[in-house]
Design a protein around this motif. Structure first.
Motif, mmCIF file in Angstrom:
data_model
loop_
_atom_site.group_PDB
_atom_site.id
_atom_site.type_symbol
_atom_site.label_atom_id
_atom_site.label_comp_id
_atom_site.label_asym_id
_atom_site.label_seq_id
_atom_site.Cartn_x
_atom_site.Cartn_y
_atom_site.Cartn_z
ATOM 1 N N GLU A 110 10.126 14.132 -9.205
ATOM 2 C CA GLU A 110 9.124 14.219 -10.285
ATOM 3 C C GLU A 110 8.414 15.570 -10.192
ATOM 4 N N TYR A 135 5.889 8.793 -21.557
ATOM 5 C CA TYR A 135 6.968 8.244 -20.736
ATOM 6 C C TYR A 135 8.228 7.979 -21.564
ATOM 7 N N VAL A 182 5.425 9.601 -16.652
ATOM 8 C CA VAL A 182 4.279 8.908 -17.257
ATOM 9 C C VAL A 182 3.146 9.851 -17.684
ATOM 10 N N GLN A 187 4.505 15.719 -17.409
ATOM 11 C CA GLN A 187 5.205 15.353 -16.171
ATOM 12 C C GLN A 187 6.633 14.930 -16.514
ATOM 13 N N ASN A 238 -0.977 10.040 -13.297
ATOM 14 C CA ASN A 238 0.057 9.850 -12.278
ATOM 15 C C ASN A 238 0.311 11.121 -11.468
ATOM 16 N N GLY A 239 0.575 10.907 -10.201
ATOM 17 C CA GLY A 239 1.028 12.011 -9.366
ATOM 18 C C GLY A 239 2.548 12.017 -9.335
ATOM 19 N N SER A 240 3.108 12.871 -8.500
ATOM 20 C CA SER A 240 4.567 12.986 -8.450
ATOM 21 C C SER A 240 5.108 12.536 -7.100
ATOM 22 N N GLY A 241 6.092 11.663 -7.201
ATOM 23 C CA GLY A 241 6.772 11.217 -5.989
ATOM 24 C C GLY A 241 8.175 11.789 -5.949
ATOM 25 N N ARG A 264 -2.108 11.273 -3.643
ATOM 26 C CA ARG A 264 -1.291 10.495 -4.581
ATOM 27 C C ARG A 264 -1.267 9.012 -4.239
ATOM 28 N N ASN A 296 -2.160 4.961 -9.567
ATOM 29 C CA ASN A 296 -1.271 5.505 -10.608
ATOM 30 C C ASN A 296 0.210 5.357 -10.275
ATOM 31 N N GLU A 297 0.599 4.158 -9.966
ATOM 32 C CA GLU A 297 2.011 3.802 -9.733
ATOM 33 C C GLU A 297 2.607 4.386 -8.458
ATOM 34 N N ALA A 298 1.800 5.019 -7.645
ATOM 35 C CA ALA A 298 2.288 5.454 -6.327
ATOM 36 C C ALA A 298 1.923 4.358 -5.330
ATOM 37 N N ARG A 323 6.271 -1.185 -8.614
ATOM 38 C CA ARG A 323 5.922 0.224 -8.428
ATOM 39 C C ARG A 323 4.882 0.443 -7.357
ATOM 40 N N ARG A 325 9.698 4.748 -1.846
ATOM 41 C CA ARG A 325 8.941 5.348 -2.958
ATOM 42 C C ARG A 325 7.756 6.191 -2.516
HETATM 43 N N1 LIG Z 1 7.338 5.565 -13.311
HETATM 44 C C1 LIG Z 1 7.277 5.767 -12.062
HETATM 45 O O1 LIG Z 1 8.176 5.387 -11.315
HETATM 46 C C2 LIG Z 1 6.064 6.488 -11.571
HETATM 47 C C3 LIG Z 1 6.059 6.857 -10.109
HETATM 48 C C4 LIG Z 1 4.870 7.699 -9.729
HETATM 49 N N2 LIG Z 1 4.828 8.931 -10.463
HETATM 50 C C5 LIG Z 1 4.817 8.010 -8.233
HETATM 51 O O2 LIG Z 1 3.950 8.730 -7.864
HETATM 52 O O3 LIG Z 1 5.571 7.567 -7.416
#
Ligand SMILES: NC(=O)CC[C@H](N)C(=O)O
Length: 729
Positions: free
Chosen positions: A217, A254, A287, A291, A337-340, A398, A402-404, A460, A474
């Motif tokens: 991401e 998204y 998301v 991003q 959201n942050g980035s994974g 992160r 926010n889904e992390a 998530r 993740r």
């Molecule tokens: N849609 C997603 O899988 C979001 C993941 C989220 N951006 C994370 O930090 O891991």
């Protein structure tokens, strides 16, 4: 003062997508054009050399030094035909980036002229002047030299005019100073341990490969806006910035239509990636606004890891051609959201079995359950270590929102797999194995629908989720070298599989039939590692309490999380698998603590500078305008009326005074706190001091800056705002 901001916004808005020519060849034709892969090896190497090299690549056979000259000659021939003039050993020191030092092929020919030369010696080993890489004291104590040594299992490739040779980087005394050396050892360990376990089920298995499929991401920001944000430029994240009124709440970005400038960037990047043999496959809007995500087809772990490192540098380069900067930081923007970099991990055999995937027969599924349960055991016993392996000053922002996933490692299994494990746990051994007619034995391992592979529910908030035929780690951060997580995971699983083999063999020796012994151990493991299994909401407060009750590592301070690397059970595990020694682990932790401190230190300096040079002057200027207005009101209106009309402005004047005073005081206090922390000798204690005293100050100061952003005249505000950074593209 704020002209720059408006100019860059205006320019960014006018930018058109850069034209990217579609190659005349098809992707399948230009794929790996710049890679010295098997096809080129076959063409450029004598068959004896080719066979020896393939044996080394496929089976890890030791490579005779004598063939190195011939490999080098073949590589050089290919590379010079491609217009290459330089070569470099390409390695991953403990900086989270890659390192390279280019040398030209040219040498004196002894007749006053020059010739191109590249010998086996230069291919196999080099001694870069590498005294400035982080080493945690290893090289200072012993010997300043560090060596890079060729990794034949990852093919050489060409970037511009340079032949890049993937290498490990080790100290003169043999300790690893990079990520690749321990990764290769971890992969060898898991191969060996998994092959031994496979032999219970499939005696013909000779090799088990760990696979990695990463999902990268990232954010893209227009380069003009980026340049106007010193915090982004220096730290990779915005240290201030009020929420944009609209951000990701409508979930309209998204999977949405990819913006044209971004689509051009992606196309360009993919063409380059494919030419470098990186099998990129997926691209989409993520998301948060601005991003995006990119993912290749999974590959053998070492290669996948090199490809991820390579793509990160490629993204940095290609983004600039499109007037963008790529942000790989895990949390460039607060509140969205942050980035994974989700790491999809699995094991597969040379006979074509995916060990984390269910099979068709109960016997296949016993093998499947064996590998899944051993993985859970490894994750359970080393949950703190796995968290340490993904922890950094940047990823800390992160995790937990926010889904992390949260900063507690647990594993999501989904309904079907949970039912299977419950069934095994709650049945007696005799229930599970019964004698039956012709087959002799009937195994009551539930049929696991093959549908499972595509059909698992997603969670998530789970850091380590089972997704049908693999696990998705993740929690890994977008900026990280995946090797850190992959070293910990593969080593822990290797160690666990070795233990499993020992436990099962002990029962077999006592006279238990094999299947029955496997089932007995599996049942006991399912009970033992129950605490790691959690399918619920990882963000809830109840989970935090529950996880603590279950004995999972709930620490949130990154420097303290790093202690997991030096716990006796971690050292024992890494030493038993031959992946790292205590000395290496200690040295690496020194580097981790030091890096942590430096990152926070840089953020504190940047925030201090911006607060004093940008925020306070602008706020004060606006405040002066307001004061002038109040005075003018007094000259226009009777005192009472003037006071009434100026009431709001007087409030603002006071608010600005209070907030700027707070900011100034806290910036000063932060400088003092840094001075105190900097005097601490121990890297660990210093990092803890930075965590405990500086990181909260960063947030407190930011809070007031963000409030000022809301009241100060927009025309005066110098720094591009979130709405501009996130929506201009
Ligand atoms: N849609 C997603 O899988 C979001 C993941 C989220 N951006 C994370 O930090 O891991």
């Amino acid at each position: 003062m704020s002209k720059l901001r408006f100019r860059v916004v205006e320019t960014a808005f006018k930018k058109k997508a850069v034209e990217v020519a579609t190659p005349v060849e098809r992707p399948s034709e230009y794929f790996a054009k710049y890679v010295f892969n098997k096809e080129k090896m076959f063409k450029y190497l004598p068959s004896k050399v080719y066979n020896a090299l393939i044996d080394a690549i496929d089976n890890g056979a030791p490579l005779d030094r004598s063939i190195a000259d011939e490999v080098a000659a073949g590589m050089k021939k290919w590379a010079t035909e491609m217009g290459v003039t330089h070569y470099t050993h390409w390695f991953a020191p403990l900086t989270e980036g890659t390192a390279e030092k280019h040398d030209a092929f040219v040498e004196h020919d002894g007749k006053g002229g020059m010739m191109e030369e590249f010998t086996g010696k230069l291919l196999v080993q080099q001694e870069p002047d590498a005294s400035s890489f982080p080493n945690g004291g290893i090289r200072n104590t012993f010997e300043a030299r560090g060596y890079s040594a060729w990794d034949p299992s990852s093919p050489a490739f060409i970037v511009d005019d340079t032949l890049c040779i993937p290498t490990v980087f080790i100290a003169y005394t043999g300790e690893a100073l990079d990520y690749k050396a321990p990764l290769l050892k971890a992969l060898r360990a898991v191969d060996k341990a998994a092959v031994d376990v496979c032999h219970y089920f499939n005696p013909e298995v000779k090799k088990v490969v760990a696979y990695l499929g990463w999902e990268q991401e990232y954010f893209l920001v227009d380069e003009g806006l980026y340049a106007a944000r010193p915090d982004l430029l220096m730290t990779g994240r915005t240290l201030m910035g009020h929420d944009s009124a609209k951000n990701q709440q409508l979930e309209d970005h998204y999977f949405g239509a990819i913006p044209t400038r971004v689509a051009a960037f992606m196309k360009d990047l993919e063409i380059e990636a494919l030419k470098l043999g990186i099998p990129v496959k997926t691209r989409h809007n993520e998301v948060a606004p601005n991003q995006f995500e990119l993912a290749p087809i999974f590959e053998e772990c070492n290669l996948a890891n090199d490809h991820n490192l390579l793509i990160m540098s490629l993204m940095r380069k290609v983004s600039r051609r499109h007037g963008f900067r790529v942000l790989l930081h895990e949390k460039p923007f607060k509140g969205v959201n942050g980035s994974g970099k989700h790491n999809n991990w699995s094991l597969g055999t040379d006979t074509g079995i995916l060990l984390m995937g269910p099979g068709k027969t109960p016997e296949d599924n016993l093998r499947f359950v064996t590998f899944v349960v051993n993985t859970l055991m490894a994750v359970y016993h080393h949950n703190g270590l796995l968290k340490a392996s993904i922890s950094s000053a940047t990823n800390a922002h992160r995790l937990g929102a926010n889904e992390a996933p949260p900063a507690i490692i647990s594993s999501f299994l989904g309904k079907q797999l949970s039912q299977v494990l419950d069934h095994i746990e709650n049945s007696t051994k005799d229930d599970l194995i019964s004698l039956s007619g012709k087959q002799g034995m009937k195994l009551d391992i539930p049929q696991i629908p093959e549908l499972l592979i595509d059909n698992t529910d997603r969670n998530r908030t789970s850091p380590f989720a089972f997704t049908g035929n693999r696990f998705e780690f993740r929690a890994v951060g977008s900026e990280a070298n995946c090797a850190s997580a992959m070293i910990a995971l593969n080593s822990a699983v290797a160690n666990q599989l070795t233990k499993f083999k020992k436990d099962v063999d002990a029962l077999i020796e006592k006279g238990e039939p094999k299947i029955s012994a496997i089932l007995e151990i599996i049942r006991s493991y399912i009970k033992e590692c129950k605490a790691i299994h959690f399918d619920g909401n990882g963000y809830s407060d109840e989970w935090k309490e529950e996880a603590a009750r279950r004995g999972l590592d709930c620490e949130t301070s990154v420097p303290v999380i790093f202690d997991n690397y030096l716990k006796p059970e971690t050292i024992a595990m890494f030493e038993a698998t031959g992946v790292m020694t205590k000395k290496e682990l200690e040295a690496r932790n020194e580097v981790k603590w030091e890096t942590y401190t430096k990152k926070i230190q840089i953020e504190a300096r940047v925030l201090g500078d911006l607060a004093m040079n940008h925020i306070i002057p602008v706020a004060t200027q606006y405040q002066t305008d307001l004061i002038n207005n109040v005075y003018k009101m007094q000259s226009l209106f009777p005192a009472e009326k003037a006071a009434k009309l100026s009431a709001k402005n007087l409030e603002l004047i006071e608010e600005i005074a209070d907030r700027t005073a707070f900011i100034k005081e806290h910036v000063d206090a932060m400088v003092e706190a840094r001075k105190v922390a900097n005097k601490i000798e121990s890297e660990r204690e210093k990092a803890i001091a930075y965590h405990d005293t500086i990181t909260p100050a960063l947030e407190e100061i930011r809070y007031h800056i963000d409030k000022l952003e809301l009241i100060v005249d927009n025309q005066m505000w110098t720094l591009p705002k979130y709405r501009e950074l996130l929506f201009v593209r």
